[in-house]
Motif scaffolding. Sequence first.
Motif, PDB file in Angstrom:
ATOM      1  N   MET A 107       0.898  -1.057   0.092  1.00  0.00           N
ATOM      2  CA  MET A 107      -0.091  -0.013  -0.145  1.00  0.00           C
ATOM      3  C   MET A 107       0.651   1.161  -0.016  1.00  0.00           C
ATOM      4  SD  MET A 107      -3.096  -0.736   2.641  1.00  0.00           S
ATOM      5  CE  MET A 107      -4.040   0.605   2.184  1.00  0.00           C
ATOM      6  N   ALA A 108       0.416   2.208  -0.983  1.00  0.00           N
ATOM      7  CA  ALA A 108       1.371   3.440  -0.904  1.00  0.00           C
ATOM      8  C   ALA A 108       0.555   4.562   0.115  1.00  0.00           C
ATOM      9  CB  ALA A 108       1.271   4.029  -2.168  1.00  0.00           C
ATOM     10  N   ASN A 109       1.244   5.346   0.503  1.00  0.00           N
ATOM     11  CA  ASN A 109       0.878   6.575   1.690  1.00  0.00           C
ATOM     12  C   ASN A 109      -0.680   7.001   1.004  1.00  0.00           C
ATOM     13  OD1 ASN A 109       2.850   5.986   3.360  1.00  0.00           O
ATOM     14  ND2 ASN A 109       4.029   7.937   2.646  1.00  0.00           N
ATOM     15  N   HIS A 110      -0.655   7.373  -0.077  1.00  0.00           N
ATOM     16  CA  HIS A 110      -1.876   7.756  -0.630  1.00  0.00           C
ATOM     17  C   HIS A 110      -2.962   6.952  -0.292  1.00  0.00           C
ATOM     18  CE1 HIS A 110      -4.737   9.504  -3.188  1.00  0.00           C
ATOM     19  NE2 HIS A 110      -4.884   8.763  -3.927  1.00  0.00           N
ATOM     20  N   ASP A 111      -2.772   5.439  -0.529  1.00  0.00           N
ATOM     21  CA  ASP A 111      -3.891   4.493  -0.414  1.00  0.00           C
ATOM     22  C   ASP A 111      -4.234   4.356   1.198  1.00  0.00           C
ATOM     23  OD1 ASP A 111      -3.563   3.993  -3.271  1.00  0.00           O
ATOM     24  OD2 ASP A 111      -2.030   2.230  -2.703  1.00  0.00           O
ATOM     25  N   MET A 112      -3.205   4.237   1.935  1.00  0.00           N
ATOM     26  CA  MET A 112      -3.499   4.443   3.276  1.00  0.00           C
ATOM     27  C   MET A 112      -4.402   5.447   3.874  1.00  0.00           C
ATOM     28  SD  MET A 112      -0.038   3.336   5.002  1.00  0.00           S
ATOM     29  CE  MET A 112       1.107   2.469   3.975  1.00  0.00           C
TER      30      MET A 112
END
Length: 184
Positions: A107-112
Amino acid sequence: MSVINVGDTVSVLDEPITGKVLTKTNEEVTIETEDGFDLTFFMHEVVKIESENLIVPSYEDVHKNLQEKENFKKRPKRPISKPKVKEAPPMEVDLHIDKLVKSTKGMANHDMVTLQLDTAKRQLDFAIRKRIPKVVFIHGVGQGVLKEELKYLFGRYDNVRISDGDYKKYGLGAMEVYIIQNPR
């Protein structure tokens, strides 16, 4: 039981009447009341007043007793303890990423952040539908990115007010959202 004779002062049982005996027979007695009325009663309805020296209190004594009675009435009563209103604990939504998913692997930071915001929106909508007055969103301290995104998200709602969470309980990592039930 004393003998009642003409001229004695008598009082009537079960009645507030007192007077002097005018005539008497074996069964009845006629008295002149203090108000000047002649009344007849059965002998068993009257009782002789032994002492004519009745103590009449002075005006000052009566006034003093009335004042004491008023003071007794005015004494504060013990406060009645009212049952405590049990306030329901606020709804808490923990937005820490490890509470939302088993693993952040891949998971990327944006997804989190997107997952956390979607969860916050879904929980707030649920609270509004269920008329829950207060929701605490636990966002954590971190860089403050999620906190700013939450402020922006909640700012789009007309019927909510935002404040910092209870510092003693959550530190700097929580936000309280008050839902106004009847917005005008």
